[in-house]
Write an enzyme that holds these catalytic residues in place. Structure first.
Site, PDB file in Angstrom:
ATOM      1  N   ASP A 297       0.687  -1.238  -0.112  1.00 30.73           N
ATOM      2  CA  ASP A 297       0.155  -0.119  -0.032  1.00 30.73           C
ATOM      3  C   ASP A 297       0.960   1.319  -0.102  1.00 30.73           C
ATOM      4  OD1 ASP A 297      -2.234   1.788   0.077  1.00 30.73           O
ATOM      5  OD2 ASP A 297      -3.096   0.620   1.509  1.00 30.73           O
TER       6      ASP A 297
HETATM    7  C1  BGC Z   1      -5.033   2.910   0.165  1.00 33.85           C
HETATM    8  C2  BGC Z   1      -5.217   2.002  -1.167  1.00 33.85           C
HETATM    9  C3  BGC Z   1      -5.122   2.555  -2.483  1.00 33.85           C
HETATM   10  C4  BGC Z   1      -3.705   3.435  -2.408  1.00 33.85           C
HETATM   11  C5  BGC Z   1      -3.626   4.013  -3.633  1.00 33.85           C
HETATM   12  C6  BGC Z   1      -3.917   3.874  -0.160  1.00 33.85           C
HETATM   13  O1  BGC Z   1      -3.762   5.109   0.750  1.00 33.85           O
HETATM   14  O2  BGC Z   1      -5.197   2.597   1.289  1.00 33.85           O
HETATM   15  O3  BGC Z   1      -6.577   1.365  -0.904  1.00 33.85           O
HETATM   16  O4  BGC Z   1      -5.032   1.669  -3.309  1.00 33.85           O
HETATM   17  O5  BGC Z   1      -3.814   4.315  -1.414  1.00 33.85           O
HETATM   18  O6  BGC Z   1      -4.398   5.155  -3.862  1.00 33.85           O
END
Ligand code: BGC
Length: 771
Positions: A297
């Protein structure tokens, strides 16, 4: 072909040439594993450690429209230089075809000429927005979810995106957590079906199928159990809950062929997911046989130091790689990618060449499967026609209609009879909002459009019906703004509202109208990432507005927009219809549902608790020693939820009868069949979601009082009867026991119920015998 030649002419991939010469490279036929592996291996053999680290690096691209980070052109230049030098393998937030092509051309300037893989949060649509994932789960219609994500994939692919960070496969049993909106609710069986369908929708028949994209289920694993429902906080989950509740949707995603998995942010039982070898290697690869690549993530590799399992960036990258993580998603500074420390780690012998190559191999294999080496570009002229395909809107409307849940309908107030309605009051802070209808994870730069509910009603009713509109009260702002609001356009300030006076005006409208539609709930930024909440009250003065309008004694319908159970304090409003955040066609769908041009058939994918104090509460609780009712635990008030898991009404009625189990007894591992008759006993056509629940009476562990193990959404004409057959497989009857620390299928008597909610009462039983 011209593009293929252009790529080949630049000297890319000897292996690819041989492959192309054989004429089998078109992505509409899947490549063999052996071919893919050989091509990737040949590339890896030619790469320097720095180039390898580049392939493990994914960065966000911040365009000018994207908040403060997008305002600095020097930073973008730095990122583009990094791409040209082969230091970046993937970008996030590139959403325009021309930009995607420019970045691909830049990547092809690098020595190895490896194309970029572009990822984005394509959660419930790109231009055409579908209902939020929780709503889609409320449709109990996996085929619908598959079609929706297939539409989303085609739009994404048309603008140069190859990979969706979706579906969110986290089970959520604590609706204080804002990200409940992105998942499929509390139940692992329902969630597994919805997740697998979405993976199939995104990816199509195989990875690289034309018009499809890679699916990256997330957040592996346990994120939905963040303690206190507080986003990003740690999760403490017992083994039995992990295996029986939290992991099954991920297993279903892997079985459906997902080519990517995103590791979660938080610590699971004290070990951060991005550095969790047990999760990323033992469970995912060794137990389930996952063959794709794992991405972190956002900045979660770098965070390993903050989370205390590494001392610095170098230690974090080493830890993640050793755990089985392949690609790091990250933010600027662009000149210091965390995976960029790996060449030094190699020199220091903190990692092995094999470990590094393994991660690069997995990423290159995916790029090969997606056909990116043959054609990394997108047809800029074609994109808009795909994005504006009217068929996508038809699917979105159907999805919004099928996901709505009729929670309450006293005296069959709904559907409203168009012939009898001459005036309508439309009231509430969400009634005239276009943005909130769309929900979270919708990017303004993709130009999604939605009408407000008010506009939808006006369009449906024309001038024949007088509509009085009042916003009633304002939606209060969040105390701490959402970080995602940086991506939203700044709205002009509005003149302050005298809410006390407006509530009185709204009640006046209700008084003189034939019926009132109150549109209440939470603004879209009150659910989603960084949107946890410790209360399920209607925000601001909405309850006061509701009470004042209901006090008129006139017919009131509440349309809810929310992704958590809201406490309406046993409102006397006669009808409550949950629209969730219904997406681009939500307004048309709402008008159709209100006036009976569509019939609600959705069911709740979670237990609708009365208040945040009851959380967590699931229908599938483990039986207690106490003979006293589970509904009398708190002495100070009702213990039961407002609405049960699986609840949802229709404009017609259904009757279940004739439950017959195929045989009285089965051997362990034999499939069990259950038949039942379902009849539409009302006067209108409608859909029912027939749900099958089981209870295992005895075993080495205590099993839940009820567990969903089958469902079918069935459309029936008035008076029509359908015989439904459910099959329970060995997988449905086994579970992971904390006593044997293994999967078991016990010999036991099982109760089985089929009905229209988790209170289904048409019962039968069967026995599973050892021999
Ligand atoms: C979120 C993810 C997301 C990623 C990219 C993160 O903060 O937890 O679910 O895919 O950002 O935007």
């Amino acid at each position: 072909m011209r593009k293929l030649l252009r790529v080949l002419a630049t000297g890319v991939l000897a292996a690819c040439c041989a492959f192309a010469a054989a004429g089998t490279w078109a992505a509409d036929a899947p490549l063999s594993d052996a071919e893919v592996s050989a091509r990737a291996k040949a590339l890896v053999a030619k790469m320097t450690p720095a180039e390898k680290a580049g392939q493990l690096t994914q960065f966000f691209y911040f365009g000018e429209a994207m908040g403060p980070l997008g305002k600095d052109p020097r930073m973008r230049k730095q990122l583009e230089d990094g791409v040209a030098e082969g230091n970046v393998g993937s970008l996030v937030l590139v959403y325009e075809p021309a930009l995607a092509n420019r970045m691909q051309r830049t990547a092809l300037q690098s020595r190895m000429k490896i194309p970029l893989i572009m990822g984005l949060d394509v959660i419930h649509g790109l231009r055409t927005i579908f209902p939020v994932p929780l709503a889609m789960a409320a449709s109990w219609d996996p085929a619908l979810a598959e079609r929706a994500q297939s539409v989303a994939a085609s739009e994404a692919r048309a603008v140069g995106i190859h990979w969706a960070f979706a579906p969110m496969s986290d089970i959520s049993r604590d609706p204080r957590w804002g990200r409940v909106v992105e998942g499929s609710g509390e139940d692992p069986y329902l969630a597994s079906k919805m997740v697998a369908a979405q993976v199939r929708g995104f990816q199509g028949p195989h990875i690289g199928a034309p018009g499809h994209i890679l699916s990256g289920p997330k957040h592996f694993a346990g994120y939905g159990a963040s303690i206190g429902g507080r986003d990003f906080d740690e999760a403490e989950i017992s083994d039995h809950e992990l295996w029986n509740t939290y992991l099954p949707p991920f297993k279903a995603a892997v079985d459906a062929g997902a080519g990517n998995i995103m590791a979660a942010y938080m610590s699971l039982n004290g070990v951060p997911a991005a550095g969790n070898r047990w999760l990323l290697t033992q469970v995912l690869r060794e137990t389930w046989g996952f063959k794709g690549f794992v991405v972190s993530d956002n900045s979660a590799v770098r965070s390993l130091a903050r989370q205390g399992v590494a001392a610095d960036d170098k230690g974090s990258a080493e830890r993640a790689l050793a755990a089985g993580l392949d690609m790091s998603m990250g933010l600027p500074p662009y000149d210091k990618p965390v995976m960029g420390t790996l060449p030094q780690s190699l020199q220091d012998k903190h990692i092995t060449a094999a470990e590094l190559d393994r991660a690069v191999q997995r990423i290159l294999e995916t790029k090969i499967r997606l056909g990116l080496f043959e054609d990394p570009f997108v047809d800029e002229a074609k994109a808009e026609s795909v994005l504006n395909d009217p068929a996508h809107h038809t699917e979105a409307r159907i999805a919004a209609e099928r996901s709505a849940v009729l929670l309450k309908n006293e005296g069959s107030l709904l559907p409203l009879d168009r012939a009898k309605i001459t005036s309508l009051a439309v009231i509430g802070p969400l009634a005239d909002s276009q943005r909130d209808v769309l929900g979270s994870w919708v990017f303004p730069f993709n130009k999604p459009h939605a009408d407000s509910i008010l506009a939808g009603l006006r369009a449906k009713l024309g001038t024949a019906v007088r509509i009085d509109y009042s916003e009633g009260v304002r939606m209060p702002p969040r105390l701490y703004p959402s970080p995602l609001s940086a991506l939203e356009p700044r709205l002009p300030a509005r003149a302050p509202l005298d809410e006390t006076a407006e509530i009185a005006r709204a009640a006046g409208f209700a008084q003189r109208a034939d019926a009132t539609v109150l549109v209440l709930g939470e603004a879209q930024d009150m659910s989603g990432e960084s949107a946890s909440r410790d209360s399920f009250e209607l925000p601001g003065r909405q309850q006061e507005l509701l009470d004042a309008v209901v006090a008129t004694g006139k017919p009131v319908i509440v349309l809810l927009m929310s992704a958590r159970p809201l406490n309406l304090h046993d409102t006397k409003a006669r009808a409550v219809l949950d629209l969730w955040y219904p997406g681009s066609e939500g307004a048309t769908a709402a008008a159709n549902l209100l006036f009976g041009d569509a019939t609600p058939g959705g069911k709740l994918p979670f237990t609708w608790v009365r208040s945040a104090a009851q959380v967590p509460m699931t229908y599938s609780r483990i039986p207690s020693h106490s003979a006293g009712g589970w509904d009398r635990r708190y002495w100070n008030g009702p213990n039961t939820p407002t609405y049960l898991f699986g609840h949802g009404l229709s404009y017609t009625t259904f009757a279940y009868s004739g439950l017959i189990v195929g045989q009285p007894a089965y051997k362990v591992a034999e499939p069990v069949t259950v038949n039942v008759e379902l009849k539409n006993t009302g006067a209108r056509a409608g859909d029912e979601v027939a749900q099958l629940y089981i209870r295992q009476r005895t075993g080495v562990s205590s099993r839940p009082v009820r567990l969903l193990k089958g469902f079918q959404r069935v459309a029936l004409q008035p008076g029509e009867t359908r015989r439904l057959t459910f099959t329970l497989t060995a997988d449905d009857l086994r579970y992971w026991s904390a006593e044997t620390r293994a999967w078991v299928q016990d010999a036991s008597v099982f109760d089985v119920w089929v009905g229209g909610s988790s209170a289904a009462n048409l019962a039968g039983s069967f026995e599973v015998k050892r021999r």
